[in-house]
Design a protein around this motif. Structure first.
Motif, short mmCIF file in Angstrom:
data_model
loop_
_atom_site.label_atom_id
_atom_site.label_comp_id
_atom_site.label_asym_id
_atom_site.label_seq_id
_atom_site.Cartn_x
_atom_site.Cartn_y
_atom_site.Cartn_z
N ALA A 33 -1.42 -13.37 -6.41
CA ALA A 33 -1.97 -14.71 -6.16
C ALA A 33 -3.39 -14.65 -5.60
CB ALA A 33 -1.07 -15.46 -5.17
N THR A 34 -3.82 -13.46 -5.14
CA THR A 34 -5.17 -13.34 -4.54
C THR A 34 -5.83 -12.07 -5.10
OG1 THR A 34 -4.39 -11.92 -2.74
CG2 THR A 34 -4.33 -14.30 -2.33
N PRO A 35 -7.16 -11.98 -4.98
CA PRO A 35 -7.85 -10.76 -5.44
C PRO A 35 -7.33 -9.49 -4.75
CG PRO A 35 -9.44 -12.51 -5.01
CD PRO A 35 -8.12 -13.02 -4.53
N GLU A 36 -6.99 -9.61 -3.43
CA GLU A 36 -6.47 -8.43 -2.70
C GLU A 36 -5.15 -7.99 -3.31
OE1 GLU A 36 -9.32 -10.59 -0.56
OE2 GLU A 36 -7.33 -11.36 -1.09
N MET A 37 -4.29 -8.99 -3.61
CA MET A 37 -2.99 -8.65 -4.17
C MET A 37 -3.13 -8.08 -5.58
SD MET A 37 -0.84 -11.89 -2.72
CE MET A 37 0.59 -11.76 -3.78
N GLU A 38 -4.15 -8.56 -6.28
CA GLU A 38 -4.42 -8.04 -7.63
C GLU A 38 -4.77 -6.55 -7.56
OE1 GLU A 38 -6.03 -9.08 -11.83
OE2 GLU A 38 -5.40 -10.56 -10.37
N LEU A 40 -3.97 -4.45 -5.16
CA LEU A 40 -2.76 -3.74 -4.75
C LEU A 40 -1.85 -3.51 -5.96
CD1 LEU A 40 -1.08 -2.72 -2.27
CD2 LEU A 40 0.00 -4.98 -2.24
N LEU A 41 -1.66 -4.55 -6.76
CA LEU A 41 -0.80 -4.46 -7.94
C LEU A 41 -1.28 -3.37 -8.89
CD1 LEU A 41 1.40 -5.41 -9.94
CD2 LEU A 41 -0.25 -7.06 -10.81
N TRP A 42 -2.56 -3.40 -9.26
CA TRP A 42 -3.04 -2.44 -10.26
C TRP A 42 -3.08 -1.03 -9.71
CZ3 TRP A 42 -2.16 -3.62 -14.93
CH2 TRP A 42 -2.07 -4.98 -15.27
N ASN A 43 -3.35 -0.89 -8.40
CA ASN A 43 -3.26 0.45 -7.80
C ASN A 43 -1.82 0.97 -7.90
OD1 ASN A 43 -5.93 0.38 -7.16
ND2 ASN A 43 -5.65 -0.08 -4.99
N SER A 44 -0.85 0.08 -7.66
CA SER A 44 0.56 0.49 -7.70
C SER A 44 0.97 0.86 -9.12
CB SER A 44 1.47 -0.64 -7.18
OG SER A 44 1.21 -0.88 -5.83
N ILE A 45 0.53 0.05 -10.08
CA ILE A 45 0.88 0.33 -11.48
C ILE A 45 0.31 1.69 -11.90
CG2 ILE A 45 0.39 -0.38 -13.87
CD1 ILE A 45 0.81 -3.30 -12.93
N GLN A 46 -0.95 1.96 -11.49
CA GLN A 46 -1.55 3.26 -11.84
C GLN A 46 -0.81 4.42 -11.18
OE1 GLN A 46 -5.54 2.32 -10.74
NE2 GLN A 46 -6.21 1.99 -12.83
N ARG A 47 -0.38 4.19 -9.94
CA ARG A 47 0.31 5.26 -9.20
C ARG A 47 1.68 5.55 -9.82
NH1 ARG A 47 1.12 9.48 -6.41
NH2 ARG A 47 1.93 9.42 -4.30
N ASN A 278 5.23 -4.87 -5.41
CA ASN A 278 3.86 -4.48 -5.78
C ASN A 278 3.30 -3.34 -4.93
OD1 ASN A 278 4.12 -6.49 -7.64
ND2 ASN A 278 2.35 -7.68 -6.97
N ARG A 279 4.18 -2.61 -4.26
CA ARG A 279 3.73 -1.44 -3.48
C ARG A 279 4.31 -0.19 -4.10
NH1 ARG A 279 1.48 -2.88 1.20
NH2 ARG A 279 1.53 -5.11 1.60
N ALA A 280 3.55 0.88 -4.09
CA ALA A 280 4.01 2.08 -4.81
C ALA A 280 4.62 3.15 -3.90
CB ALA A 280 2.83 2.68 -5.57
#
Length: 300
Positions: A33-38, A40-47, A278-280
């Motif tokens: 919902a926010t740029p920060e969460m975005e 976090l999400l993509w860092n988690s997906i990459q991890r 959304n956390r890895a």
């Protein structure tokens, strides 16, 4: 005493050795919902991507703004990663015609996996007349999707009783669902009893346990209250006194989840679905212990 130590050590060695089997994992994310969460999400997906999950699902907001974000995340996962993306799809806020269009759109854009849910009813809604089984049938009528549905080891809050809930799950499977993913739970006995009852009811698909690695116990109590999930006394004790201590909470949460997956895998569970929030970090550590690790590339 030496004998007890040896016995404990050998059972630990054995249980960790058994885990090196064929474990499948899948991960759930939610639209940011926010740029920060975005970020976090993509860092988690990459991890988590190198762990080669069977699929990653993205939850579905009932209002259209969140719905568009869900589609956006799914499309980006498809474009930028090698992951299999599985959107959540609910029928509470869409007509059959809209759902047919959306299913065709998904199929044509290469999406083969869907998590099919009835969805939460808005406040003050009349009793539902369409159910997840109807959505599964509708998807099956469009194309040969791989369909996951929800299961409730501790009974859906709206179900009349456990038997009615089981009958409903069987309807979803008979309509063509490929697997059931459970609501998160901490009472392992409840999951194992539920799995036995599914087999006895003729439900012959994998009942995949949904694992929620906990870092925020206060938030968990709120979730559990809404979803009819029992938080055993031992879990309260584990998190007692840690409201202001997030780093210790994180270690405790990892320990709880790791113990759970060890027990479940010894009971023959080979598929796990992680509610990552959304956390890895925790999910990655638990997968590592399950023997789910990045595949070494051919060059190495």
């Amino acid at each position: 005493m030496a004998f007890h130590h040896a016995q404990y050590a050998s059972s630990l060695n054995q249980s960790l050795a058994e885990l090196n089997g064929d474990i499948n994992v899948s991960f759930e994310f939610f639209p940011p919902a926010t740029p920060e969460m975005e970020t976090l999400l993509w860092n988690s997906i990459q991890r988590l991507q190198p762990l080669q999950p069977k699929f990653v699902s993205v939850t579905y907001g009932a209002n259209s703004g969140v719905r568009d974000r869900t589609h956006g995340v799914i499309e980006r996962i498809q474009k930028e990663t090698d992951l299999v993306a599985a959107p959540h799809l609910t029928l509470v806020d869409a007509s059959d015609e809209e759902l047919l269009q959306l299913a065709k759109h998904y199929w044509n854009s290469g999406i083969r996996n869907i998590v099919a849910l009835r969805g939460d009813l808005p406040e003050g809604s009349p009793k539902p007349t369409r159910f997840a089984a109807d959505l599964v049938r509708l998807l099956r009528s469009v194309a040969d999707f791989d369909i996951s549905v929800a299961a409730y080891p501790e009974v859906h809050p709206e179900a009349a009783n456990a038997q009615a809930d089981l009958v409903n799950l069987k309807r979803k499977i008979d309509a063509g669902a490929n697997r059931a993913i459970t609501q998160f739970f901490f009472d392992i006995e409840a999951y194992l009893r539920f799995r036995d009852r599914c087999v006895a009811a003729g439900i012959d698909v994998e009942i995949v346990p949904g694992i929620l690695p906990v870092t925020n116990f206060k938030q968990l109590k709120r979730f559990a209250g809404m979803t009819n999930v029992n938080l055993p006394g031992w879990l309260h004790q584990q998190f007692e006194g840690l409201d202001e201590d997030p780093s210790t909470r994180s270690l405790v949460g990892a320990s709880v989840a790791i113990d759970m997956v060890k027990v479940l895998s010894r009971e023959g569970v080979k598929d796990f679905h992680f509610y990552t929030l959304n956390r890895a970090e925790l999910t990655y550590a638990i997968c590592h212990i399950l023997g789910v690790r990045p595949k070494a590339s051919a060059a190495e």
